[in-house]
Write a protein that holds these residues in place. Structure first.
Motif, PDB file in Angstrom:
ATOM      1  N   ALA A 184      -5.441  -1.411  -0.167  1.00  0.00           N
ATOM      2  CA  ALA A 184      -4.581  -0.880   0.889  1.00  0.00           C
ATOM      3  C   ALA A 184      -5.363   0.041   1.825  1.00  0.00           C
ATOM      4  O   ALA A 184      -6.326   0.686   1.413  1.00  0.00           O
ATOM      5  CB  ALA A 184      -3.426  -0.095   0.264  1.00  0.00           C
ATOM      6  N   LEU A 185      -4.911   0.102   3.066  1.00  0.00           N
ATOM      7  CA  LEU A 185      -5.422   1.110   4.001  1.00  0.00           C
ATOM      8  C   LEU A 185      -4.958   2.480   3.516  1.00  0.00           C
ATOM      9  O   LEU A 185      -3.796   2.650   3.153  1.00  0.00           O
ATOM     10  CB  LEU A 185      -4.869   0.843   5.406  1.00  0.00           C
ATOM     11  CG  LEU A 185      -5.233   1.858   6.490  1.00  0.00           C
ATOM     12  CD1 LEU A 185      -6.704   1.755   6.882  1.00  0.00           C
ATOM     13  CD2 LEU A 185      -4.355   1.672   7.734  1.00  0.00           C
ATOM     14  N   ARG A 186      -5.873   3.444   3.502  1.00  0.00           N
ATOM     15  CA  ARG A 186      -5.501   4.798   3.068  1.00  0.00           C
ATOM     16  C   ARG A 186      -5.596   5.749   4.250  1.00  0.00           C
ATOM     17  O   ARG A 186      -6.646   5.864   4.884  1.00  0.00           O
ATOM     18  CB  ARG A 186      -6.437   5.297   1.967  1.00  0.00           C
ATOM     19  CG  ARG A 186      -6.517   4.409   0.745  1.00  0.00           C
ATOM     20  CD  ARG A 186      -7.515   5.023  -0.231  1.00  0.00           C
ATOM     21  NE  ARG A 186      -7.991   4.046  -1.194  1.00  0.00           N
ATOM     22  CZ  ARG A 186      -9.222   4.058  -1.714  1.00  0.00           C
ATOM     23  NH1 ARG A 186     -10.097   4.983  -1.355  1.00  0.00           N
ATOM     24  NH2 ARG A 186      -9.579   3.160  -2.587  1.00  0.00           N
ATOM     25  N   ALA A 195      -5.138   8.308  -8.504  1.00  0.00           N
ATOM     26  CA  ALA A 195      -3.731   8.119  -8.125  1.00  0.00           C
ATOM     27  C   ALA A 195      -3.570   6.885  -7.233  1.00  0.00           C
ATOM     28  O   ALA A 195      -2.652   6.085  -7.442  1.00  0.00           O
ATOM     29  CB  ALA A 195      -3.207   9.366  -7.417  1.00  0.00           C
ATOM     30  N   VAL A 196      -4.460   6.693  -6.242  1.00  0.00           N
ATOM     31  CA  VAL A 196      -4.292   5.533  -5.355  1.00  0.00           C
ATOM     32  C   VAL A 196      -4.529   4.233  -6.135  1.00  0.00           C
ATOM     33  O   VAL A 196      -3.823   3.235  -5.929  1.00  0.00           O
ATOM     34  CB  VAL A 196      -5.189   5.591  -4.089  1.00  0.00           C
ATOM     35  CG1 VAL A 196      -4.851   6.788  -3.237  1.00  0.00           C
ATOM     36  CG2 VAL A 196      -6.659   5.566  -4.398  1.00  0.00           C
ATOM     37  N   GLU A 197      -5.489   4.269  -7.058  1.00  0.00           N
ATOM     38  CA  GLU A 197      -5.738   3.059  -7.850  1.00  0.00           C
ATOM     39  C   GLU A 197      -4.572   2.761  -8.791  1.00  0.00           C
ATOM     40  O   GLU A 197      -4.186   1.597  -8.962  1.00  0.00           O
ATOM     41  CB  GLU A 197      -7.032   3.217  -8.655  1.00  0.00           C
ATOM     42  CG  GLU A 197      -8.252   3.145  -7.772  1.00  0.00           C
ATOM     43  CD  GLU A 197      -9.550   3.398  -8.531  1.00  0.00           C
ATOM     44  OE1 GLU A 197     -10.595   3.389  -7.883  1.00  0.00           O
ATOM     45  OE2 GLU A 197      -9.498   3.610  -9.761  1.00  0.00           O
ATOM     46  N   ASP A 198      -4.021   3.803  -9.390  1.00  0.00           N
ATOM     47  CA  ASP A 198      -2.872   3.603 -10.284  1.00  0.00           C
ATOM     48  C   ASP A 198      -1.692   3.019  -9.517  1.00  0.00           C
ATOM     49  O   ASP A 198      -0.978   2.149 -10.017  1.00  0.00           O
ATOM     50  CB  ASP A 198      -2.465   4.923 -10.943  1.00  0.00           C
ATOM     51  CG  ASP A 198      -3.389   5.300 -12.100  1.00  0.00           C
ATOM     52  OD1 ASP A 198      -4.225   4.462 -12.478  1.00  0.00           O
ATOM     53  OD2 ASP A 198      -3.274   6.434 -12.608  1.00  0.00           O
ATOM     54  N   LEU A 199      -1.476   3.512  -8.293  1.00  0.00           N
ATOM     55  CA  LEU A 199      -0.368   2.997  -7.484  1.00  0.00           C
ATOM     56  C   LEU A 199      -0.587   1.520  -7.150  1.00  0.00           C
ATOM     57  O   LEU A 199       0.344   0.712  -7.211  1.00  0.00           O
ATOM     58  CB  LEU A 199      -0.217   3.824  -6.200  1.00  0.00           C
ATOM     59  CG  LEU A 199       0.462   5.185  -6.375  1.00  0.00           C
ATOM     60  CD1 LEU A 199       0.258   6.062  -5.143  1.00  0.00           C
ATOM     61  CD2 LEU A 199       1.956   5.007  -6.649  1.00  0.00           C
ATOM     62  N   LEU A 205      -0.365  -3.358  -2.070  1.00  0.00           N
ATOM     63  CA  LEU A 205       0.123  -2.413  -1.071  1.00  0.00           C
ATOM     64  C   LEU A 205      -0.617  -2.630   0.245  1.00  0.00           C
ATOM     65  O   LEU A 205      -1.789  -3.012   0.242  1.00  0.00           O
ATOM     66  CB  LEU A 205      -0.123  -0.979  -1.543  1.00  0.00           C
ATOM     67  CG  LEU A 205       0.669  -0.504  -2.765  1.00  0.00           C
ATOM     68  CD1 LEU A 205       0.082   0.795  -3.311  1.00  0.00           C
ATOM     69  CD2 LEU A 205       2.126  -0.303  -2.379  1.00  0.00           C
ATOM     70  N   ASP A 206       0.082  -2.378   1.344  1.00  0.00           N
ATOM     71  CA  ASP A 206      -0.575  -2.405   2.653  1.00  0.00           C
ATOM     72  C   ASP A 206      -1.119  -1.035   3.031  1.00  0.00           C
ATOM     73  O   ASP A 206      -2.142  -0.924   3.689  1.00  0.00           O
ATOM     74  CB  ASP A 206       0.432  -2.836   3.736  1.00  0.00           C
ATOM     75  CG  ASP A 206       1.003  -4.214   3.476  1.00  0.00           C
ATOM     76  OD1 ASP A 206       0.206  -5.143   3.282  1.00  0.00           O
ATOM     77  OD2 ASP A 206       2.246  -4.348   3.447  1.00  0.00           O
TER      78      ASP A 206
END
Lengths: 225, 236
Positions: free
Chosen positions: A26-28, A106-110, A117-118
């Protein structure tokens, strides 16, 4: 539940655009700025504006754990499994810049739990004008200030105001009441930022978060192109 | 023992690598953890530098020793998965087990970027949600050309350095006083690290069951309570 890691898989280090299974992540986008400038309200408004078109998740970095995450939950801008809070040990800027481990986790878990995710919005804890995100954590960053914090903030500059990919000047509806000169803020911001864009928003009136949402849509289009 | 280091140094020969690994700025997530100090501050057990010294001494000789020995064993080349089980057995608090694995996962990311090697890849593959942090640290130390003493020193120091930094933030304690507390603990840190290194080497031949199992029941209890606080500054 987790992806199969083979020994010769390239280490998934921070800014890699691909996930371990080879799909594009996803773009962060990071949102930083001083306490009370409207970061969480902006995140909530962005979620409402974009959630029907894109798959979104949010990471919050509260100074006191979970306040911001719970605001987002109460306002039901996203299902709870799409919101994750990171604790920052009293140093919110450290968690987004110097040691980004907990945020990356956290971003990887999500992405593992609710992906694909986009877009992942990473909201920093309210900090000061020097707070910026590491390029290892986010692809672009938004710095949110407000007119009530003083119309001299764009002139003062600092890394957030000067280098953020988008500067948001929020609460424009309050300008007449606090004696802030929006024209001066715009001129000072341009002096500090050159070509980098500035968005003036009032989340409670007019077109609301639309200028920011449009900017995010453009970044998303560029990311998936 | 030979080394699995990709850099060809013999174990214990590296020094600068130890500084990199032990640096408080090493980006492995530790800054968000107080090592139980936040709960102790809230309960009024740490109010000033002398309390901090007592807290650190207690932590060093209990969970500090246990963790340092696990790291030393991993640095000596013992099977990290067996050590990971040994760490679970020595960590009665579920909250602290979760914390140790979370920090192990975060350390793993930094370690694989800093000292990439097969041993770290294999451990990451076997424990994708994180192995216990001292075990990851020991494997990292080995990858960096460091030995059991180095790994033990690093973990023993972390066991007191983390709370000291946290108390500076929580109480506004004079940072010079906090640093002096750490400096005065240095001889004890050396002793604990030596004991841990010996135990780590012994575990290589006699198995992880021989590793120290010292623990601090109050730290375990307050860690469980802290994990349920609705409002806190530190993750643990």
């Amino acid at each position: 539940m987790h992806l199969d890691h083979s020994h010769d898989t390239t280490t998934a280090v921070s800014a890699d655009a691909a996930r371990p299974d080879g799909t594009r992540r996803a773009l962060r986008i990071g949102l930083g700025g001083p306490v009370g400038s409207g970061k969480t309200a902006t995140v909530a408004a962005l979620c409402r504006a974009l959630r029907d078109t894109f798959s979104i998740a949010v990471v919050t970095n509260d100074i006191y754990t979970r306040e911001d995450a719970e605001f987002l939950l109460r306002n039901a801008v996203l299902p709870p499994e799409r919101i994750q809070a990171v604790e920052t040990g009293a140093c919110p800027h450290t968690a987004i810049r110097d040691d980004i481990s907990a945020n990356l986790e956290a971003v990887e878990d999500l992405e593992d739990a609710v992906g694909p995710l986009d877009l992942i919005l990473v909201e920093s804890g309210g900090d000061n004008l020097t707070a910026t995100f590491s390029k290892g954590l986010v692809d672009a960053q938004v710095f949110v200030i407000d007119v009530a914090g003083g119309d001299d903030i764009p002139r003062k500059g600092g890394p957030g105001v000067t280098t953020a990919d988008l500067l948001v000047v929020n609460k424009t509806d309050l300008a007449p009441y606090v004696g802030s000169d929006l024209g001066r803020m715009a001129r000072d911001a341009q002096d500090q930022r050159g070509e980098l864009p500035v968005a003036f928003t009032s989340l409670t009136s007019g077109e609301g978060v639309k200028p920011v949402a449009d900017w995010v849509r453009a970044r998303l289009a560029a990311w998936s192109a | 023992m030979d080394t699995t280091s990709t850099h060809g140094a013999s174990p214990g020969a590296a020094r600068a690598a130890l500084l990199v690994l032990a640096d408080g700025r090493f980006p492995a997530g530790g800054h968000a953890h107080s090592g139980g100090a936040e709960a102790a501050v809230k309960a009024g057990r740490i109010r000033e530098a002398t309390d901090l010294a007592a807290f650190c001494r207690g932590r060093l000789h209990t969970s500090g020793l246990t963790s340092a020995a696990l790291a030393a064993a991993a640095a000596a080349g013992a099977d990290p998965l067996a050590l990971d089980e040994a760490a679970d057995a020595r960590t009665p608090s579920p909250a602290l087990r979760a914390t140790a694995r979370k920090l192990g996962r975060q350390l793993m990311r930094a370690a694989r970027a800093a000292w990439p090697c097969d041993a770290l890849d294999a451990l990451a593959a076997a424990r994708p949600r994180g192995a216990h942090q001292p075990v990851v640290l020991g494997v990292t130390a080995r990858a960096a050309g460091l030995g059991p003493e180095d790994a033990a020193h690093c973990v023993a120091y972390e066991s007191v350095g983390g709370p000291a930094t946290a108390v500076v933030r929580l109480l506004g304690l004079d940072p010079f006083e906090a640093t002096a507390v750490l400096a005065r603990l240095a001889p004890e840190l050396d002793q604990v690290a030596r004991r841990a290194a010996e135990a780590g080497r012994r575990a290589l031949t006699e198995g992880p069951g021989t590793l120290p199992a010292a623990s601090a029941p109050l730290l375990d209890i307050t860690a469980q309570a802290h994990a349920a606080w609705p409002v806190r500054l530190f993750a643990s």
